[in-house]
Design a protein around this motif. Structure first.
Motif, mmCIF file in Angstrom:
data_model
loop_
_atom_site.group_PDB
_atom_site.id
_atom_site.type_symbol
_atom_site.label_atom_id
_atom_site.label_comp_id
_atom_site.label_asym_id
_atom_site.label_seq_id
_atom_site.Cartn_x
_atom_site.Cartn_y
_atom_site.Cartn_z
ATOM 1 N N MET A 119 2.667 42.219 23.422
ATOM 2 C CA MET A 119 2.431 43.378 22.553
ATOM 3 C C MET A 119 3.694 44.225 22.452
ATOM 4 O O MET A 119 4.301 44.567 23.448
ATOM 5 C CB MET A 119 1.331 44.258 23.128
ATOM 6 N N ASP A 123 -5.117 44.281 21.596
ATOM 7 C CA ASP A 123 -3.982 43.369 21.498
ATOM 8 C C ASP A 123 -3.696 43.092 20.019
ATOM 9 O O ASP A 123 -3.443 44.037 19.300
ATOM 10 C CB ASP A 123 -4.213 42.125 22.357
ATOM 11 N N ASP A 124 -3.762 41.878 19.548
ATOM 12 C CA ASP A 124 -3.406 41.666 18.145
ATOM 13 C C ASP A 124 -4.599 41.655 17.198
ATOM 14 O O ASP A 124 -4.443 41.419 15.999
ATOM 15 C CB ASP A 124 -2.628 40.351 17.996
#
Lengths: 95, 95
Positions: free
Chosen positions: A1, B55-56
């Motif tokens: 990240m 996170d993503d």
């Protein structure tokens, strides 16, 4: 990240229940430096930690200083790094 | 800057004055998932944004959903990703 910069990181001791203190400081900094900060991250820690970091620099460590940061001092430290030309109003007059 | 994972990111619209809402959600998640989260980052944004990311992955987007997240739903979404075996107590009974 990957985080956004400038990034302030506030690591606080969960055992000491310092989340509220950390979250209060985060909101104060995000209010004052709304357009200057990429993000403020709250990081749960242990062992009496209360540290404020700006990118890779430690601005405040409770263990080193023996106290929590005062808000006006904290704001001046952040301002000096990310918005040096900015006046903090009455906070600056107590320098 | 490298962030700690699992990382939750709450991007909020400063023009809409959603900092308090974002900070409240951050504190709720840090209280419930104290030992499971690496950090929660508050990210100032514009244009009506209110997004929660883990996170993503985008967990919630106000623009897509047309509403703010409800806290129990938000906690279930986070729990399912980072602590799937954890009971959320009364929150789970309303599934």
């Amino acid at each position: 990240m990957t985080a956004r910069t400038p990034r302030i990181e506030i690591e606080y001791c969960t055992q000491c229940r310092w989340l509220l203190r950390a979250a209060w400081l985060a909101q104060e900094l995000l209010t004052t430096f709304r357009d200057d900060l990429g993000e403020v991250a709250l990081v749960p820690g242990t062992g009496g930690i209360f540290e404020v970091r700006l990118d890779d620099e430690t601005l405040w460590s409770r263990k080193e200083r023996g106290a929590f940061p005062e808000l006006p001092e904290m704001k001046r430290m952040v301002r000096d790094q990310i918005a040096p030309d900015r006046s903090l109003g009455h906070t600056d007059r107590h320098k």
